[in-house]
Design a protein around this motif. Structure first.
Motif, PDB file in Angstrom:
ATOM      1  N   ILE A  53       0.787  -1.253  -0.015  1.00 41.82           N
ATOM      2  CA  ILE A  53      -0.045  -0.111  -0.004  1.00 41.82           C
ATOM      3  C   ILE A  53       0.742   1.194   0.056  1.00 41.82           C
ATOM      4  O   ILE A  53       0.513   2.204  -0.516  1.00 41.82           O
ATOM      5  N   ASP A  54       1.963   1.154   0.599  1.00 46.63           N
ATOM      6  CA  ASP A  54       2.903   2.298   0.719  1.00 46.63           C
ATOM      7  C   ASP A  54       3.531   2.885  -0.571  1.00 46.63           C
ATOM      8  O   ASP A  54       3.752   3.827  -0.928  1.00 46.63           O
ATOM      9  N   SER A  55       3.256   1.895  -1.688  1.00 49.59           N
ATOM     10  CA  SER A  55       3.930   2.360  -3.064  1.00 49.59           C
ATOM     11  C   SER A  55       2.929   2.573  -3.984  1.00 49.59           C
ATOM     12  O   SER A  55       3.032   2.728  -5.283  1.00 49.59           O
ATOM     13  N   LYS A  56       1.402   2.943  -3.510  1.00 46.39           N
ATOM     14  CA  LYS A  56       0.653   3.283  -4.590  1.00 46.39           C
ATOM     15  C   LYS A  56       0.991   4.355  -5.647  1.00 46.39           C
ATOM     16  O   LYS A  56       0.897   4.077  -6.671  1.00 46.39           O
ATOM     17  N   LEU A  57       1.404   5.500  -5.053  1.00 44.40           N
ATOM     18  CA  LEU A  57       1.818   6.605  -5.884  1.00 44.40           C
ATOM     19  C   LEU A  57       3.003   5.931  -6.930  1.00 44.40           C
ATOM     20  O   LEU A  57       3.056   6.432  -8.103  1.00 44.40           O
ATOM     21  N   ILE A  58       3.751   5.462  -6.396  1.00 40.99           N
ATOM     22  CA  ILE A  58       5.059   4.831  -7.098  1.00 40.99           C
ATOM     23  C   ILE A  58       4.317   3.880  -8.409  1.00 40.99           C
ATOM     24  O   ILE A  58       4.745   3.948  -9.665  1.00 40.99           O
ATOM     25  N   LEU A  59       3.500   2.926  -7.888  1.00 39.29           N
ATOM     26  CA  LEU A  59       2.765   2.032  -8.734  1.00 39.29           C
ATOM     27  C   LEU A  59       2.064   2.901 -10.088  1.00 39.29           C
ATOM     28  O   LEU A  59       2.251   2.365 -11.182  1.00 39.29           O
ATOM     29  N   GLN A  60       1.208   3.685  -9.444  1.00 39.39           N
ATOM     30  CA  GLN A  60       0.547   4.738 -10.630  1.00 39.39           C
ATOM     31  C   GLN A  60       1.438   5.207 -11.540  1.00 39.39           C
ATOM     32  O   GLN A  60       1.316   5.321 -12.813  1.00 39.39           O
ATOM     33  N   ALA A  61       2.374   5.924 -11.143  1.00 34.33           N
ATOM     34  CA  ALA A  61       3.609   6.639 -12.189  1.00 34.33           C
ATOM     35  C   ALA A  61       4.116   5.418 -12.990  1.00 34.33           C
ATOM     36  O   ALA A  61       4.427   5.693 -13.922  1.00 34.33           O
ATOM     37  N   ARG A  62       4.612   4.217 -12.596  1.00 36.97           N
ATOM     38  CA  ARG A  62       4.939   3.183 -13.197  1.00 36.97           C
ATOM     39  C   ARG A  62       4.134   2.719 -14.477  1.00 36.97           C
ATOM     40  O   ARG A  62       4.539   2.465 -15.373  1.00 36.97           O
ATOM     41  N   LEU A  63       2.933   2.518 -13.903  1.00 38.33           N
ATOM     42  CA  LEU A  63       1.840   2.088 -14.874  1.00 38.33           C
ATOM     43  C   LEU A  63       1.772   3.205 -16.167  1.00 38.33           C
ATOM     44  O   LEU A  63       1.680   2.835 -17.383  1.00 38.33           O
ATOM     45  N   VAL A  64       1.881   4.453 -15.758  1.00 38.71           N
ATOM     46  CA  VAL A  64       1.713   5.702 -16.772  1.00 38.71           C
ATOM     47  C   VAL A  64       3.119   5.584 -17.478  1.00 38.71           C
ATOM     48  O   VAL A  64       2.893   5.491 -18.671  1.00 38.71           O
ATOM     49  N   GLU A  65       3.951   5.329 -17.047  1.00 46.67           N
ATOM     50  CA  GLU A  65       5.401   5.235 -17.892  1.00 46.67           C
ATOM     51  C   GLU A  65       5.345   4.051 -18.723  1.00 46.67           C
ATOM     52  O   GLU A  65       5.560   4.022 -19.980  1.00 46.67           O
ATOM     53  N   ALA A  66       4.901   2.805 -18.303  1.00 48.53           N
ATOM     54  CA  ALA A  66       5.105   1.856 -19.088  1.00 48.53           C
ATOM     55  C   ALA A  66       3.817   1.694 -20.221  1.00 48.53           C
ATOM     56  O   ALA A  66       4.219   1.536 -21.414  1.00 48.53           O
TER      57      ALA A  66
END
Length: 86
Positions: A53-66
């Motif tokens: 749960i702590d990496s939600k913002l990181i995950l969202q950013a990585r999804l956009v990048e990919a």
């Protein structure tokens, strides 16, 4: 007839776009998004290290990048492989 040729050509292009696949990656290679030539997202792979749960913002950013990486790549491939009618 010319119309039949155009329809046949369009069907071939459509099929090629549906079957042309490319995978885009996030900058850290932990998220992969696969799209086809119709720019439909077919698959998303996420490294388990991003699933807390702590990496939600990181995950969202990585999804956009990919996703953006995949769309750029498929656009380049289609420019080369799919002839545009004059």
């Amino acid at each position: 007839s010319k119309m039949k040729d155009l329809q046949s050509n369009f069907a071939e292009i459509q099929k090629k776009m549906e079957t042309t696949l490319i995978t885009g990656n996030s900058s850290d290679e932990k998220v992969h998004v696969t799209v086809n030539g119709l720019r439909q997202i077919l698959n998303v792979e996420i490294d388990s290290s991003l699933m807390n749960i702590d990496s939600k913002l990181i995950l969202q950013a990585r999804l956009v990048e990919a996703s953006n990486d995949a769309l750029v790549k498929i656009t380049e491939i289609l420019k080369k492989e799919v002839p545009m009618p004059m």
